[in-house]
Design a protein around this motif. Structure first.
Motif: not given
Length: 231
Positions: A6-15, A54-56, A76-89
């Motif tokens: 799972l590598a789709a996150g924005l990483g906001t806490r590391l900005r 993000y930055l795919a 590609r996870q089109a929308e950031p709808r959570g890790t469960g959605d990422a799995l289903r993709c």
């Protein structure tokens, strides 16, 4: 066996570091986090599926030049709808009857991943002393998983969910509900699998979550070659 990363996150806490580099590609001791991850996967894994958003393009460029797996794919996870959605993709991309799923921005020990990969179904856990900051595993009397609970108001040492799972393919048939934060959670998948079959709880000897800049900087000081030796 396939492994989903799972590598789709924005990483906001590391900005601001993730404004131009996706979190899985941030360097740790001269290598991207994702490079360490691929190198730590067990020999039973012969193909990886990486969920991106993000930055795919940067992650896909890295996968084209990495040396660990000839067979790989991105979803590609089109929308950031959570890790469960990422799995289903990943349903149409997964080829194996059992597969690993893991966060693409933490570091895990190769021996721990190998132990989990030997299970019919399982979750990798690590002891923590601050359970309200983590997802916590609750066990049945036989030592298998009962459920995962996110950030429970508990004290004392508990087993935290590290974000690595071994799922049977039937997990794709499990319906999910939106969580209070409006996402589909992979932890719901784990709990529902545990209602249907035994889910092994595998204790990790090493786990380095990289949730913020301080943790990322600390990772630079760890001798990762000792624990992250796979292929």
């Amino acid at each position: 066996m396939d492994a989903i990363i799972l590598a789709a996150g924005l990483g906001t806490r590391l900005r601001p570091h993730t404004l131009t580099t996706p979190k899985p590609l941030l360097p740790v001791r001269g290598r991207p986090i994702l490079d360490w991850t691929l190198g730590a996967l067990p020999g039973s894994v012969d193909r990886v599926v990486v969920v991106v958003n993000y930055l795919a393009e940067q992650i896909e460029a890295y996968l084209r030049r990495q040396r660990y797996f000839k067979e790989w794919a991105t979803v590609r996870q089109a929308e950031p709808r959570g890790t469960g959605d990422a799995l289903r993709c990943c349903r149409d991309q997964v080829r194996s009857d059992r597969f690993l799923v893991m966060n693409g921005d933490d570091l895990y020990g190769a021996a721990d991943l190998a132990a989990l990969a030997a299970c019919p179904a399982g979750v990798l856990v690590y002891p923590v002393d601050d359970p309200p900051h983590w997802g916590i595993a609750f066990l049945k009397p036989d030592g298998t998983l009962e459920k995962l609970v996110e950030k429970p108001p508990l004290e004392g040492r508990r087993l935290a969910n590290t974000g690595v799972y071994l799922f049977p393919r039937e997990v794709f048939d499990i319906p999910l509900t939106l969580s209070p934060r409006g996402e589909y959670e992979i932890t719901e998948c784990v709990t529902k699998v545990a209602e249907r079959q035994p889910v092994s709880v595998v204790a990790a000897k090493f786990w380095l979550p990289i949730g913020n800049v301080e943790a990322w900087q600390k990772a630079q000081e760890v001798d990762l070659d000792v624990v992250m030796t796979g292929r």
